[in-house]
Design a protein around this motif. Structure first.
Motif, mmCIF file in Angstrom:
data_model
loop_
_atom_site.group_PDB
_atom_site.id
_atom_site.type_symbol
_atom_site.label_atom_id
_atom_site.label_comp_id
_atom_site.label_asym_id
_atom_site.label_seq_id
_atom_site.Cartn_x
_atom_site.Cartn_y
_atom_site.Cartn_z
ATOM 1 N N ILE A 1 -6.337 -2.136 -4.528
ATOM 2 C CA ILE A 1 -5.142 -1.448 -4.034
ATOM 3 C C ILE A 1 -5.319 0.059 -4.169
ATOM 4 O O ILE A 1 -4.992 0.830 -3.275
ATOM 5 C CB ILE A 1 -3.892 -1.925 -4.798
ATOM 6 N N GLY A 2 -5.878 0.467 -5.317
ATOM 7 C CA GLY A 2 -6.082 1.895 -5.552
ATOM 8 C C GLY A 2 -6.965 2.518 -4.481
ATOM 9 O O GLY A 2 -6.649 3.576 -3.938
ATOM 10 N N PRO B 1 0.826 -1.212 0.000
ATOM 11 C CA PRO B 1 0.000 0.000 0.000
ATOM 12 C C PRO B 1 0.859 1.262 0.000
ATOM 13 O O PRO B 1 1.676 1.468 0.901
ATOM 14 C CB PRO B 1 -0.812 -0.126 1.286
ATOM 15 N N GLY B 2 0.698 2.098 -1.031
ATOM 16 C CA GLY B 2 1.610 3.204 -1.289
ATOM 17 C C GLY B 2 1.676 4.249 -0.202
ATOM 18 O O GLY B 2 2.748 4.787 0.081
ATOM 19 N N VAL C 1 0.613 -7.150 4.241
ATOM 20 C CA VAL C 1 0.864 -8.558 3.932
ATOM 21 C C VAL C 1 -0.271 -9.226 3.134
ATOM 22 O O VAL C 1 0.005 -9.868 2.117
ATOM 23 C CB VAL C 1 1.217 -9.343 5.213
ATOM 24 N N PRO C 2 -1.545 -9.061 3.517
ATOM 25 C CA PRO C 2 -2.583 -9.723 2.718
ATOM 26 C C PRO C 2 -2.615 -9.236 1.267
ATOM 27 O O PRO C 2 -2.770 -10.044 0.346
ATOM 28 C CB PRO C 2 -3.879 -9.323 3.421
ATOM 29 N N VAL C 3 -2.416 -7.928 1.081
ATOM 30 C CA VAL C 3 -2.434 -7.394 -0.274
ATOM 31 C C VAL C 3 -1.288 -7.977 -1.087
ATOM 32 O O VAL C 3 -1.464 -8.404 -2.233
ATOM 33 C CB VAL C 3 -2.343 -5.852 -0.259
ATOM 34 N N ILE C 4 -0.107 -8.014 -0.464
ATOM 35 C CA ILE C 4 1.053 -8.550 -1.171
ATOM 36 C C ILE C 4 0.823 -10.020 -1.519
ATOM 37 O O ILE C 4 1.103 -10.465 -2.642
ATOM 38 C CB ILE C 4 2.335 -8.378 -0.323
ATOM 39 N N ALA C 5 0.254 -10.768 -0.569
ATOM 40 C CA ALA C 5 0.018 -12.190 -0.810
ATOM 41 C C ALA C 5 -0.940 -12.385 -1.989
ATOM 42 O O ALA C 5 -0.688 -13.203 -2.885
ATOM 43 C CB ALA C 5 -0.551 -12.841 0.445
ATOM 44 N N LEU C 6 -2.005 -11.599 -1.984
ATOM 45 C CA LEU C 6 -2.982 -11.693 -3.064
ATOM 46 C C LEU C 6 -2.327 -11.366 -4.400
ATOM 47 O O LEU C 6 -2.576 -12.000 -5.431
ATOM 48 C CB LEU C 6 -4.116 -10.699 -2.772
ATOM 49 N N SER D 1 -11.524 0.223 5.553
ATOM 50 C CA SER D 1 -10.744 0.117 4.320
ATOM 51 C C SER D 1 -11.210 -1.061 3.495
ATOM 52 O O SER D 1 -11.390 -0.951 2.282
ATOM 53 C CB SER D 1 -9.261 -0.056 4.623
ATOM 54 N N VAL D 2 -11.406 -2.199 4.164
ATOM 55 C CA VAL D 2 -11.791 -3.396 3.428
ATOM 56 C C VAL D 2 -13.184 -3.214 2.823
ATOM 57 O O VAL D 2 -13.408 -3.529 1.652
ATOM 58 C CB VAL D 2 -11.736 -4.640 4.338
#
Lengths: 518, 318
Positions: free
Chosen positions: B243-244, A334-335, B294-299, B106-107
């Motif tokens: 992500i955006g 996340p940026g 971490v969850p975003v990176i994993a996805l 956020s989610v």
């Protein structure tokens, strides 16, 4: 060969779904439109009527408008939240919309008049007690008016009190009155807002207002609006105030009445941007850095990504997949959070970068180092994306051409500069242009790292040396201090848009994006 | 016509890949001499390792700070001397900065936004790819131009629109998550639609034609043929939109940032958290950022294969 069979249940289900969706849209519109009309937001009411009508026609007609069934929802949303704000921004660019010029003229004039009550010249304070009407509970001022005697006043007016129904102390302050409950000072303090707002109408258009908890004074309206001549006159001095070109009431002597109102001021914001020295100088610097930032970010990240893509594109290279997965982590992180981590790493005293290399570089506080810091952070954040698209483009290179070139005796360098690079550039040009356009407005990159700072000298305390147009605009629109200047901010937004749009249109027309139109 | 699986890569490229594979298989029999290895591969490994250290460092630094019980920025080391979960505890026990609510917001915002964005953009892209009608080019052009005017530039106008709408429609009021979602969805048609159209164009028209002959309606073609075929691309666009939205800072802070702390998103909340007391909050901040990343990176890793094709869509074709 039959590859598709019509499933009838899904058709019925689809129809039910459609009816449910259309039902709720129409129900929502029927509920919202009267509310919008009641709140005088006619434009939005018209939009909702239009949108519902369009959707009904599109989805309930049988054969016509098939493409519209797919496009209408998106386009209607786009109209409200992209097209309309853009046009509205264009309009605001031609107005003086800013702190002190938020409301329309009618409201501004009535506020000026309502605020113009002044105490009568030599009036001595009137003894007063705060009380509540025992029956209705209404807030009441018990006044001992000179030459008149005790009276009870509320928002409706004055009521004389019989002399034998009140008790007064030596100063004339009423301490008890029949039919009224006197408030203690604590109780009265709780009613401050209501007390301040209370204007008891008195004789000849005057009003009685509370000074504090024990005294009141008589005030008269000092300003009067004349709709026929569109002027405000001071009743006592006779001075007249006329609307000036900036949306304010101004007297011949130059006194301005607050608040002003929003009005169209033509090209004034634009000419201000061009002619005002305090504005123009920082703007040129900001503009220069905006271009430099966008171009440098795109070129550095692209070449870093391309170099990595080429280096990792070898059939015999082991662990290629692992390398690729690890390399794209910055793109997935996340940026906003990543940028904040970088702020910590850049800290001059405690930051890991300075500690690791044993240096003492003012990364975020010196004009030039801050620029370098931003570029380095963007290189980190942007290269993975470029690496991904460059890898895609390299893998799609026609191998016959490359083989033919090496058969013809081209050196690896020639193959790269004469064949690979031009082909990759050609393929990726639409993405590079989009990336350029994106970076022109890459607010987060600047704002989270340096906040646009360090401050530029002679910039009116607003423009910083790493500000790009969009962060500068943001400061103009929402800055504290002198207040927000939406008009000017919209002008800069408008110019920014023209700049980005013409650049990208030029780029797109030179590249192959337009082929997508077919 | 038996297989329906459409590979976004052209057939020729596939064949080529296979040929390459065969070549590699052949060459594997001949072991590489140390000198050739040095000349052709060693520097590639070196470049990769250098680049990876650069790419990974901020992430590792953040992780190290998260597990560093000392919570001391100025003496922090890559391997924490006293590792533990103190920072996580501090983060979750601070009522002034409700991290759990931020994550939840956020989610919700990111998933609802990306789903709606995808639904709206995909259907528009289907029409633009499959139907020929009057005004089609104008629509495409309009979308392209409107997309160049970022919502960010019109932020004051958007604020005023919401202020007006919120008077009548409670869920469109400033401070409301649904208002933010609607704004996001309304501003996103451009990019995604353009990208998806490029993909839909690669699905052969013949499929539609034969389905039509078999009696399929346009909706069935869309939902049962086209969408399943581009499912990986939909996943990628969903991920990128997700992500955006997670990353959006300005609109979020202006629309929902001025009220209750528990209404914020991770991005806005964490920014306020770390800015309020940098040294003191560094450890818990790192812990929170780590959990959000971490969850975003994993996805992302999981969908990696499709991400590349998704990103280059519409530009590498033809």
């Amino acid at each position: 060969m039959k590859i598709f069979s019509v499933k009838t249940p899904s058709k019925t289900f689809g129809l039910l779904l459609k009816l449910a969706a259309m039902g709720s849209i129409n129900g929502f519109a029927l509920w919202a439109i009267p509310l919008l009309l009641r709140n005088h937001t006619y434009g939005f009411a018209a939009y909702f009527i239009f949108a519902t009508f369009v959707l009904d026609v599109v989805y309930f007609s049988r054969r016509k408008f098939i493409p519209a069934k797919y496009i209408a929802p998106g386009v209607l949303l786009l109209m409200l939240f992209s097209v309309y704000p853009s046009i509205y921004t264009g309009y605001v660019a031609f107005t003086n919309y800013s702190t002190g010029h938020i409301i329309d003229k009618k409201t501004a004039v009535s506020e000026i008049v309502a605020n113009s009550y002044q105490s009568l010249g030599d009036a001595t304070p009137i003894p007063m007690t705060v009380a509540k009407d025992a029956a209705s509970g209404e807030l009441t001022l018990l006044l001992t008016l000179p030459q008149v005697g005790p009276e009870a006043g509320n928002a409706k007016g004055l009521t004389p009190l019989a002399a034998d129904s009140v008790t007064q102390d030596s100063k004339g302050v009423i301490t008890a009155a029949k039919g009224y409950t006197i408030l203690t000072s604590d109780q009265a303090n709780n009613e401050t807002d209501a007390l301040t707002a209370l204007k008891v109408p008195g004789p000849n258009g005057s009003v009685y207002v509370a000074n504090d908890l024990q005294s009141a004074q008589q005030e008269v309206q000092s300003l009067k609006y004349d709709a026929a001549t569109d002027t405000i006159t001071d009743i006592q001095s006779g001075a007249t105030y006329k609307p000036d070109s900036n949306g304010e009431m101004k007297s011949a002597a130059g006194t301005i009445l607050q608040p002003g109102w929003t009005q169209v001021v033509g090209w004034r914001n634009f000419s201000y941007v061009i002619h005002d020295k305090n504005f123009r100088q920082p703007l040129f610097q900001v503009l220069w850095w905006t271009f430099a930032f966008a171009i440098l970010v795109v070129t550095t990240t692209f070449f870093a990504g391309l170099a990595l893509g080429l280096a990792l594109n070898h059939p015999k290279l082991r662990a290629k997949k692992l390398y690729r997965s690890l390399l794209i982590i910055p793109y997935a992180m996340p940026g906003v959070l990543a940028a904040l981590v970088w702020v910590g790493m850049y800290n001059q005293d405690t930051g890991v970068i300075n500690r690791m290399f044993g240096i003492h570089v003012p990364w975020l506080t010196s004009p030039w180092w801050a620029k370098a810091a931003i570029l380095l952070q963007q290189l980190w954040a942007g290269s993975p994306y470029m690496f991904l698209i460059a890898t895609g483009a390299i893998q799609a290179l026609p191998s016959e051409v490359l083989e033919a070139a090496s058969v013809d005796g081209a050196s690896p360098r020639q193959v790269f500069t004469k064949i690979k690079l031009p082909l990759v550039l050609l393929t990726l040009s639409p993405l590079l242009i989009a990336s350029l356009a994106y970076n022109f407005s890459n607010f987060n990159a600047i704002y989270l790292l340096t906040g646009g700072g360090p401050l530029m000298q002679n910039s009116g305390g607003l423009a910083g040396s790493t500000d790009i147009l969009i962060s500068y605009t943001y400061k103009l629109a929402f800055s504290t201090g002198e207040g927000a200047n939406y008009g000017l901010a919209s002008t800069v937004s408008f110019l920014n848009f023209i700049l980005v749009a013409s650049l990208s249109m030029y780029g797109f027309s030179k590249s192959r994006t337009m082929e997508n139109m077919n | 016509m038996t297989t329906l699986a459409v590979d976004p890569q052209p057939k020729a490229a596939k064949k080529e890949k296979k040929a390459k594979k065969d070549k590699v298989a052949l060459q594997k029999h001949k072991p590489m001499s140390a000198r050739t290895w040095l000349r052709t591969l060693a520097w590639r490994h070196a470049v990769a390792i250098f680049a990876i250290s650069f790419a990974l460092f901020p992430f590792l630094w953040m992780a190290s700070a998260a597990f560093n019980n000392d919570n001391d920025v100025s003496n922090q080391q890559l391997i924490p001397p006293h590792p533990g979960f103190n920072n996580f505890q501090i983060l979750f026990s601070n009522p002034n900065y409700p991290y759990t609510s931020w994550i939840k917001n956020s989610v919700i915002i990111a998933s609802v936004t990306s789903f709606l964005q995808l639904a709206v953009a995909a259907s528009a892209a289907y029409a633009l790819s499959r139907f020929r009608y009057k005004g089609r080019k104008t629509t495409l052009m309009t979308i392209l131009v409107v997309q160049m005017f970022p919502q960010l530039l019109a932020i004051a106008s958007i604020y005023l629109i919401l202020a007006d709408l919120g008077k009548s429609i409670p869920f469109m009021h400033i401070g409301n998550i649904s208002a933010l979602i609607v704004v996001f969805v309304g501003g996103s048609l451009g990019v995604n639609c353009w990208m998806l159209k490029g993909f839909f164009d690669t699905v052969p028209q013949e499929l539609d034609e034969s389905a039509k002959i078999d009696g399929a309606s346009h909706a069935q073609i869309y939902f049962q043929i086209i969408l399943p075929l581009v499912r990986p691309v939909l996943a990628v666009i969903f991920l990128l939109s997700f992500i955006g939205a997670m990353n959006e800072y300005v609109l979020t802070s202006i629309i929902i940032g001025n009220g209750n702390q528990s209404h914020l998103t991770v991005a806005v909340g964490m920014q306020g958290f770390i800015s309020s007391a940098y040294q003191k909050n560094w450890g818990p901040f790192a812990a929170g950022s780590l959990m959000a990343s971490v969850p975003v990176i994993a996805l992302f890793m999981f969908l990696q294969r499709y991400v590349v094709t998704g990103l280059t869509a519409g530009s590498t074709k033809g």
